[in-house]
Design an enzyme around this catalytic site. Structure first.
Site, PDB file in Angstrom:
ATOM      1  N   CYS A  97       0.843  -1.189   0.000  1.00  0.00           N
ATOM      2  CA  CYS A  97       0.000   0.000   0.000  1.00  0.00           C
ATOM      3  C   CYS A  97       0.882   1.243   0.000  1.00  0.00           C
ATOM      4  O   CYS A  97       2.050   1.187   0.366  1.00  0.00           O
ATOM      5  CB  CYS A  97      -0.957  -0.043   1.192  1.00  0.00           C
ATOM      6  N   CYS A 100       2.728   4.100   3.735  1.00  0.00           N
ATOM      7  CA  CYS A 100       3.966   4.260   4.502  1.00  0.00           C
ATOM      8  C   CYS A 100       5.189   3.996   3.633  1.00  0.00           C
ATOM      9  O   CYS A 100       5.158   3.146   2.743  1.00  0.00           O
ATOM     10  CB  CYS A 100       3.984   3.303   5.702  1.00  0.00           C
ATOM     11  N   CYS A 178      -4.660  -0.696  10.333  1.00  0.00           N
ATOM     12  CA  CYS A 178      -3.716   0.292   9.826  1.00  0.00           C
ATOM     13  C   CYS A 178      -2.987   0.876  11.030  1.00  0.00           C
ATOM     14  O   CYS A 178      -3.621   1.311  12.001  1.00  0.00           O
ATOM     15  CB  CYS A 178      -4.429   1.391   9.042  1.00  0.00           C
ATOM     16  N   GLN A 305      -4.007  20.041  10.583  1.00  0.00           N
ATOM     17  CA  GLN A 305      -2.915  19.084  10.554  1.00  0.00           C
ATOM     18  C   GLN A 305      -3.404  17.741  11.107  1.00  0.00           C
ATOM     19  O   GLN A 305      -4.269  17.685  11.981  1.00  0.00           O
ATOM     20  CB  GLN A 305      -1.736  19.580  11.399  1.00  0.00           C
ATOM     21  N   TYR A 334      -2.067  32.655   4.301  1.00  0.00           N
ATOM     22  CA  TYR A 334      -2.576  31.289   4.149  1.00  0.00           C
ATOM     23  C   TYR A 334      -3.147  30.829   5.498  1.00  0.00           C
ATOM     24  O   TYR A 334      -2.864  29.733   5.971  1.00  0.00           O
ATOM     25  CB  TYR A 334      -1.481  30.329   3.680  1.00  0.00           C
ATOM     26  N   ASP A 399       2.206  29.867   6.107  1.00  0.00           N
ATOM     27  CA  ASP A 399       2.056  28.406   6.159  1.00  0.00           C
ATOM     28  C   ASP A 399       1.364  27.975   4.867  1.00  0.00           C
ATOM     29  O   ASP A 399       0.195  27.605   4.855  1.00  0.00           O
ATOM     30  CB  ASP A 399       1.237  28.005   7.387  1.00  0.00           C
ATOM     31  N   CYS A 426       5.347  22.396   4.564  1.00  0.00           N
ATOM     32  CA  CYS A 426       5.120  20.948   4.484  1.00  0.00           C
ATOM     33  C   CYS A 426       5.884  20.330   3.319  1.00  0.00           C
ATOM     34  O   CYS A 426       5.740  19.137   3.044  1.00  0.00           O
ATOM     35  CB  CYS A 426       3.631  20.640   4.363  1.00  0.00           C
TER      36      CYS A 426
END
Length: 468
Positions: A97, A100, A178, A305, A334, A399, A426
């Site tokens: 998947c 990760c 998960c 977040q 933002y 941000d 990010c």
């Protein structure tokens, strides 16, 4: 006799160029990792990308390279030794998947990898003579997500299944558990799958733009309250609303933690998950979330977040870097629903939040009222236009989304007299690009990485800049 002057004979088809593929197998050692945590092996100075291989590990590898490419790919056939920081992934779906990337590393190595990735990106993209010195890890690197979006599809046997997409595909990998979302979220996901099968609700087919159910979205607060959002094909809305009312009844009877249920209508056949229209089937259309002592309305469409514990660390560092006093005017670009801006208002003379999305600004104004904050105002519009009309901004907090700061805004900042900038990012690649431009007028004083996304290759950064 026929006139054949204008009759064309069949032209000989151009031969398609055949691209040679070089395949070979040999023993080799991993020398590096990509920014996604994929092993890098070099053969005759040609890089090959190999999944599930860590630096200093040697393996028998099946290599493949197209003659037109400057790189290739490899598959591990047999690994001869293990990196000291290799661990056995606790999830059976790891590497299947796309959720990760780093579960084969212990957490110490994950943090070191992310810190190094940020610093290498600063050098490679930004050409910056600056490195972050610290990365802030999570107390618990598992079961941390407070939001999940799960796609549903129909399998070859006609049954509805759910899970996460394989990397770079829309093939679903089903899960029973998960390890980056909590058990209640997983259980609700499977419970809804079973109800869709029971009620014979079809899933959306991207190829022919038909079917009903697209995604399930679940949000969780620190108060352990849950919101469940059914995202369906908007064209099927009138036919299936009553069925989803019945499904909602069963859901809330089974899970008392669920306080809000939304039916969202998405009319588009695209990678945009949420539509603009929705009905609230149970409770209110928002939950209340607490961040560093303030309460915020969390709607299903609002950005928050996804790791609460690490978010509070991230915002605390950003506010510490800002070093706000009661004489400072702060602009929050933002600003979204006003999280950082309203926290900054507790120390500032005044805060101005700017966001181009009107709904987010409405939420920010509501959040100011909820927290009885009167020294914060929120404006719909482009930040560069608002800055041009204000000459007294002392501190700028940005941000932005992954694409970074808009170039027009960067130019406006460089022409301003803003004395300090706190940049929350990010995406370290766009951060490096923007810092390279900002250093024309600003010094980079310090920076910290914060791991909001354990087991994945993503990381957040906070950087402080001051006017030269």
């Amino acid at each position: 006799m026929k006139n054949t002057k204008n009759i064309k004979t069949n032209p000989q088809r151009k031969k398609e160029k055949i691209i040679e593929v070089n395949k070979f197998t040999q023993k080799a050692e991993c020398c590096d990792l990509t920014h996604e945590g994929i092993g890098v092996v070099k053969v005759d100075n040609v890089p090959f990308f190999v999944n599930d291989l860590l630096p200093k590990e040697t393996a028998k590898i099946s290599f493949e390279k197209k003659e037109t490419n400057k790189f290739g790919y490899g598959v591990v056939l047999e690994r001869y030794n293990d990196n000291d920081h290799r661990v056995k992934p606790i999830c059976d779906n790891f590497l299947k998947c796309g959720g990760c990337d780093l579960m084969h590393m212990d957490y110490q190595m994950q943090l070191a990898f992310k810190k190094n990735m940020v610093n290498q990106t600063f050098k490679r993209i930004g050409h910056l003579d600056f490195e972050i010195k610290e990365i802030v890890g999570a107390n618990n690197p598992y079961k941390y997500r407070n939001k999940v979006q799960v796609p549903y599809r129909t399998n070859s046997k006609g049954k509805t299944v759910c899970g996460f997409y394989q990397k770079k595909s829309h093939e679903i990998v089903e899960f029973k558990e998960c390890y980056i979302q909590n058990d209640i979220m997983t259980n609700i996901t499977i419970f809804i799958r079973n109800l869709l099968n029971e009620y014979k609700v079809t899933t959306f087919n991207e190829k022919n733009n038909s079917g009903v159910f697209k995604h399930l979205l679940i949000r969780k607060t620190t108060y352990d309250k849950y919101m469940v959002v059914f995202i369906i094909n908007g064209n099927e809305k009138d036919k299936h609303k009553d069925i989803f009312k019945n499904i909602t009844e069963k859901l809330i009877n089974r899970y008392s933690e669920v306080e809000s249920v939304i039916l969202n209508y998405n009319y588009k056949n695209s990678n945009v998950i949420l539509g603009n229209e929705y009905d609230c089937l149970f409770g209110k259309d928002y939950l209340l979330e607490n961040i560093l002592g303030l309460n915020f309305k969390m709607s299903h469409q609002a950005f928050f977040q996804i790791n609460h514990e690490q978010t509070e660390k991230l915002y605390s560092i950003a506010l510490d870097y800002a070093n706000i006093t009661k004489e400072d005017v702060v602009m929050d670009c933002y600003c979204g629903v006003g999280t950082i801006g309203l926290l900054a208002s507790l120390k500032a003379k005044k805060v101005i939040g700017v966001e181009i999305i009107p709904e987010a600004i409405e939420n920010a104004k509501e959040n100011a009222i909820i927290n009885k904050i009167t020294n914060a105002s929120f404006v719909v519009g482009a930040a560069e236009d608002v800055i041009n009309n204000l000459n007294d901004i002392d501190i700028l907090i940005v941000d932005p989304p992954r694409k970074g700061i808009d170039k027009k805004l960067l130019n406006t900042i460089l022409e301003s007299n803003i004395k300090r900038i706190v940049y929350v990012s990010c995406d370290c690649a766009t951060l490096a690009r923007d810092l390279s431009m900002l250093t024309n007028k600003y010094n980079i004083d310090k920076g910290t990485a914060v791991d909001l996304f354990p087991q994945t290759s993503n990381v957040e950064c906070v950087v402080l800049l001051s006017r030269k």
